[in-house]
Design a protein around this motif. Structure first.
Motif, PDB file in Angstrom:
ATOM      1  N   GLY A  40      86.333   4.942  69.647  1.00  0.00           N
ATOM      2  CA  GLY A  40      86.026   5.856  68.762  1.00  0.00           C
ATOM      3  C   GLY A  40      86.258   7.395  69.143  1.00  0.00           C
ATOM      4  N   LEU A  41      86.122   7.652  70.129  1.00  0.00           N
ATOM      5  CA  LEU A  41      86.261   9.065  70.543  1.00  0.00           C
ATOM      6  C   LEU A  41      87.913   9.291  71.135  1.00  0.00           C
ATOM      7  CD1 LEU A  41      83.240  10.342  72.670  1.00  0.00           C
ATOM      8  CD2 LEU A  41      83.828  10.401  70.259  1.00  0.00           C
ATOM      9  N   ALA A  42      88.565   8.026  71.488  1.00  0.00           N
ATOM     10  CA  ALA A  42      89.824   7.925  71.930  1.00  0.00           C
ATOM     11  C   ALA A  42      90.748   8.178  70.574  1.00  0.00           C
ATOM     12  CB  ALA A  42      90.207   6.912  72.668  1.00  0.00           C
ATOM     13  N   ALA A  43      90.224   7.287  69.717  1.00  0.00           N
ATOM     14  CA  ALA A  43      90.955   7.349  68.186  1.00  0.00           C
ATOM     15  C   ALA A  43      90.746   8.908  67.604  1.00  0.00           C
ATOM     16  CB  ALA A  43      90.374   6.445  67.304  1.00  0.00           C
ATOM     17  N   VAL A  44      89.930   9.500  67.483  1.00  0.00           N
ATOM     18  CA  VAL A  44      89.530  10.801  67.193  1.00  0.00           C
ATOM     19  C   VAL A  44      90.623  11.644  67.961  1.00  0.00           C
ATOM     20  CG1 VAL A  44      88.087  12.912  66.977  1.00  0.00           C
ATOM     21  CG2 VAL A  44      87.421  10.838  66.404  1.00  0.00           C
ATOM     22  N   CYS A  45      90.799  11.712  69.290  1.00  0.00           N
ATOM     23  CA  CYS A  45      91.779  12.518  69.931  1.00  0.00           C
ATOM     24  C   CYS A  45      93.257  12.098  69.215  1.00  0.00           C
ATOM     25  CB  CYS A  45      91.719  12.054  71.623  1.00  0.00           C
ATOM     26  SG  CYS A  45      90.355  12.541  72.253  1.00  0.00           S
ATOM     27  N   LEU A  46      93.318  10.886  69.114  1.00  0.00           N
ATOM     28  CA  LEU A  46      95.156  10.623  68.654  1.00  0.00           C
ATOM     29  C   LEU A  46      95.076  10.831  67.265  1.00  0.00           C
ATOM     30  CD1 LEU A  46      95.252   7.076  70.291  1.00  0.00           C
ATOM     31  CD2 LEU A  46      96.280   9.363  70.818  1.00  0.00           C
ATOM     32  N   THR A  47      94.090  11.412  66.508  1.00  0.00           N
ATOM     33  CA  THR A  47      94.505  11.823  65.119  1.00  0.00           C
ATOM     34  C   THR A  47      95.181  13.456  65.118  1.00  0.00           C
ATOM     35  OG1 THR A  47      92.245  12.996  64.939  1.00  0.00           O
ATOM     36  CG2 THR A  47      92.507  10.991  64.090  1.00  0.00           C
ATOM     37  N   SER A  48      95.218  13.784  66.492  1.00  0.00           N
ATOM     38  CA  SER A  48      95.718  15.463  66.668  1.00  0.00           C
ATOM     39  C   SER A  48      96.838  15.101  67.356  1.00  0.00           C
ATOM     40  CB  SER A  48      94.963  16.285  67.330  1.00  0.00           C
ATOM     41  OG  SER A  48      95.522  17.564  67.756  1.00  0.00           O
ATOM     42  N   ARG A  49      98.269  15.646  66.994  1.00  0.00           N
ATOM     43  CA  ARG A  49      99.322  15.501  68.027  1.00  0.00           C
ATOM     44  C   ARG A  49      99.410  16.417  69.064  1.00  0.00           C
ATOM     45  NH1 ARG A  49     103.621  16.473  62.909  1.00  0.00           N
ATOM     46  NH2 ARG A  49     102.620  14.633  61.329  1.00  0.00           N
ATOM     47  N   ASN A  89      90.298  28.788  79.092  1.00  0.00           N
ATOM     48  CA  ASN A  89      90.388  30.143  78.285  1.00  0.00           C
ATOM     49  C   ASN A  89      91.666  29.677  77.225  1.00  0.00           C
ATOM     50  OD1 ASN A  89      92.552  29.495  79.852  1.00  0.00           O
ATOM     51  ND2 ASN A  89      92.394  31.253  81.368  1.00  0.00           N
ATOM     52  N   ARG A  90      92.146  28.411  76.999  1.00  0.00           N
ATOM     53  CA  ARG A  90      93.106  28.274  76.117  1.00  0.00           C
ATOM     54  C   ARG A  90      92.629  26.931  75.092  1.00  0.00           C
ATOM     55  NH1 ARG A  90      97.708  24.800  76.083  1.00  0.00           N
ATOM     56  NH2 ARG A  90      99.643  25.575  74.775  1.00  0.00           N
ATOM     57  N   TRP A  91      92.341  27.061  74.007  1.00  0.00           N
ATOM     58  CA  TRP A  91      92.022  25.947  73.065  1.00  0.00           C
ATOM     59  C   TRP A  91      93.304  25.461  72.183  1.00  0.00           C
ATOM     60  CZ3 TRP A  91      88.004  28.365  75.470  1.00  0.00           C
ATOM     61  CH2 TRP A  91      86.898  27.589  75.632  1.00  0.00           C
ATOM     62  N   SER A  92      93.212  24.167  71.867  1.00  0.00           N
ATOM     63  CA  SER A  92      94.281  23.845  70.827  1.00  0.00           C
ATOM     64  C   SER A  92      93.271  23.217  69.736  1.00  0.00           C
ATOM     65  CB  SER A  92      95.321  22.902  71.325  1.00  0.00           C
ATOM     66  OG  SER A  92      94.632  21.831  71.568  1.00  0.00           O
ATOM     67  N   THR A  93      93.647  22.736  68.686  1.00  0.00           N
ATOM     68  CA  THR A  93      92.918  22.319  67.743  1.00  0.00           C
ATOM     69  C   THR A  93      92.549  20.779  68.320  1.00  0.00           C
ATOM     70  OG1 THR A  93      94.874  21.074  66.793  1.00  0.00           O
ATOM     71  CG2 THR A  93      93.904  23.313  65.657  1.00  0.00           C
ATOM     72  N   ALA A  94      93.054  20.400  69.131  1.00  0.00           N
ATOM     73  CA  ALA A  94      92.578  18.865  69.621  1.00  0.00           C
ATOM     74  C   ALA A  94      91.483  19.208  71.118  1.00  0.00           C
ATOM     75  CB  ALA A  94      93.887  18.048  70.408  1.00  0.00           C
ATOM     76  N   THR A  95      91.321  20.211  71.341  1.00  0.00           N
ATOM     77  CA  THR A  95      90.614  20.375  72.796  1.00  0.00           C
ATOM     78  C   THR A  95      89.165  19.938  72.405  1.00  0.00           C
ATOM     79  OG1 THR A  95      91.954  22.404  73.364  1.00  0.00           O
ATOM     80  CG2 THR A  95      89.585  22.175  74.348  1.00  0.00           C
ATOM     81  N   PRO A  96      88.285  20.162  71.362  1.00  0.00           N
ATOM     82  CA  PRO A  96      87.265  19.629  70.877  1.00  0.00           C
ATOM     83  C   PRO A  96      86.983  18.052  71.080  1.00  0.00           C
ATOM     84  CG  PRO A  96      87.489  21.415  69.333  1.00  0.00           C
ATOM     85  CD  PRO A  96      88.785  21.178  70.260  1.00  0.00           C
ATOM     86  N   PHE A  97      88.079  17.399  70.743  1.00  0.00           N
ATOM     87  CA  PHE A  97      88.296  16.050  70.663  1.00  0.00           C
ATOM     88  C   PHE A  97      88.602  15.615  72.270  1.00  0.00           C
ATOM     89  CE2 PHE A  97      90.726  16.320  66.316  1.00  0.00           C
ATOM     90  CZ  PHE A  97      89.694  16.805  65.940  1.00  0.00           C
ATOM     91  N   ASP A  98      89.484  16.144  72.730  1.00  0.00           N
ATOM     92  CA  ASP A  98      89.569  15.794  74.186  1.00  0.00           C
ATOM     93  C   ASP A  98      88.513  16.110  75.209  1.00  0.00           C
ATOM     94  OD1 ASP A  98      92.223  15.582  73.291  1.00  0.00           O
ATOM     95  OD2 ASP A  98      93.047  17.266  74.195  1.00  0.00           O
ATOM     96  N   ALA A  99      87.830  17.036  74.789  1.00  0.00           N
ATOM     97  CA  ALA A  99      86.653  17.420  75.867  1.00  0.00           C
ATOM     98  C   ALA A  99      85.491  16.400  75.673  1.00  0.00           C
ATOM     99  CB  ALA A  99      86.093  18.723  75.620  1.00  0.00           C
TER     100      ALA A  99
END
Length: 443
Positions: free
Chosen positions: A349-358, A314-324
């Motif tokens: 690759g997906l870990a790198a995408v996650c780390l593009t967001s603070r 019930n709470r999304w941040s801009t990084a949630t799609p990456f993390d999920a």
């Protein structure tokens, strides 16, 4: 759903500590965007990738075993695919139909040999991933950490990334995630293409927040899947022949179940042996079929838990799609009957995408994956023939440590994702009320 954040538990401490942290982080990010840093990144990429290519062609730590995947397996498939037939009679063909485009792609460079062209295109895809991660870092909440992880960690796998087609698949997954934020339809299309190449990129859509953009992404992905399937079914014979080959896979030596059998074999509790079948070294003997079924059951349970998270979040941040997306791929990788060394390319690759967001919750998970990547290289190719296949004490310890690390990282990833996105209703209501209150106070 708008993004909210919890109020600080100690306002005074937060007020003094947060600016200092932001200043240090901002200084680092500013430095990494400078001309000198960008030249350094370009230079390191060129040098490290040249070293990887040298390893590939000079039999560094049995690179001939790595190279044969292109020179024999992929090239043989190419020779069948040019007759407009899927190579389903080869038990190693276990990929969706659009994978054929990857194996036919060396025709784009007709002035090179098949091996040279395939590797050149793979290196190009690697560079495109790096550029995409660097562009993502330019967003308001962006960070260069993702680009740096991809830049530095991929060479840990030595020659393997350039002798597999997983870099191309990872490019599709990374592109899908980076597009979803502002162009959800395009992100959905790319995810659908990825699904028709190697299935797992479709999971990049798992964490998209509820609403119109998510519906658009899912519809676009479904349409692109159907369209690609129709095109390849019209062009090629035996398009779905891969399904039977995939279903016959056993328990690979390097899988989580395989490491359990290896440990039992080392201490004399299991009498089985290793056979080369279905394109991999797999265990044969008592309890293998039970472990294979247990792996499938764990995959189903993992999928059910991911769906439960999707319903409860019930709470999304801009990084949630990456993390999920990272969490989902880790679940399906760890519970699989097969964990090949190239699977680490997906996770990096997906870990790198996650780390593009603070705002990512997966920062510690990314560093665990870097450590697992280093262990993976020791497993294959460094000590694969001498210790892993011979079931030595060193080989058993290495494999169990790597798989234990992956299992721990997967569980921790899920817990961090759940904690950040599934809030009790009273806490969520309190946070939503604090947003307008803090806004009015600042006015």
């Amino acid at each position: 759903m708008t993004t909210t954040s919890s109020p600080p538990t100690n306002p005074t401490a937060s007020a003094t500590a947060a600016p200092a942290t932001r200043d240090r982080r901002g200084s680092f990010e500013a430095a990494m965007r400078g001309r000198g840093a960008l030249l350094g990144i370009a230079g390191f990429w060129l040098a490290s990738r040249a070293a990887m290519l040298w390893m590939l062609v000079n039999d560094f730590y049995s690179s001939n075993v790595v190279r044969v995947e292109i020179t024999a397996t992929y090239h043989n498939w190419y020779n069948v695919l040019v007759t407009w037939t899927m190579p389903h009679n080869d038990i190693m063909w276990q990929y969706p139909p659009a994978a054929a485009a990857i194996f036919l792609s060396p025709d784009l460079l007709p002035f090179l040999t098949y091996f040279q062209a395939f590797v050149a295109l793979t290196v190009l895809c690697d560079g495109v991933i790096l550029v995409g991660l660097m562009r993502a870092a330019r967003r308001n909440d962006g960070s260069m950490a993702g680009a740096l992880v991809w830049l530095v960690a991929l060479p840990m796998l030595m020659a393997t990334p350039f002798a597999r087609y997983d870099v191309q698949v990872t490019l599709l997954a990374v592109a899908s995630l980076l597009c979803l934020r502002y162009r959800p339809k395009l992100g959905g299309v790319i995810a659908g293409i990825g699904a028709m190449v190697k299935v797992w990129p479709l999971l990049t859509l798992l964490g998209t927040p509820r609403g119109k953009s998510t519906r658009e992404a899912f519809i676009a992905a479904a349409l692109s899947c159907v369209a690609l399937l129709a095109v390849f079914a019209a062009l090629f014979r035996d398009t779905l022949g891969f399904l039977g080959n995939q279903g016959d896979r056993g328990v690979q030596v390097e899988s989580l179940g395989g490491s359990a059998l290896m440990a039992a074999r080392l201490v004399g509790l299991w009498p089985g042996k290793i056979n080369f079948q279905y394109g991999a070294f797999e265990y044969v003997g008592p309890y293998v079929s039970s472990i294979a079924r247990a792996s499938l059951a764990l995959t189903v349970i993992g999928f059910a838990l991911l769906l439960l998270w999707r319903v409860k979040a019930n709470r999304w941040s801009t990084a949630t799609p990456f993390d999920a997306a990272l969490c989902a791929i880790m679940v399906f990788t760890v519970t699989s009957r097969v964990i090949s060394p190239q699977y680490m390319i997906w996770l990096l690759g997906l870990a790198a995408v996650c780390l593009t967001s603070r705002h990512t919750t997966q920062r510690p998970i990314a560093w665990l994956l870097v450590a697992a990547t280093a262990l993976t290289t020791l497993i294959f190719p460094v000590w694969y023939g001498s210790d892993i296949l011979r079931n030595t004490t060193l080989g058993t310890i290495l494999l169990c440590a790597r798989n234990g690390l992956l299992l721990y990282a997967t569980v921790w990833s899920g817990l961090r994702l759940w904690k950040a996105t599934v809030l009790p209703k009273k806490d969520l209501a309190a946070q939503q009320q604090s947003v307008p209150a803090s806004a009015s106070a600042s006015v």
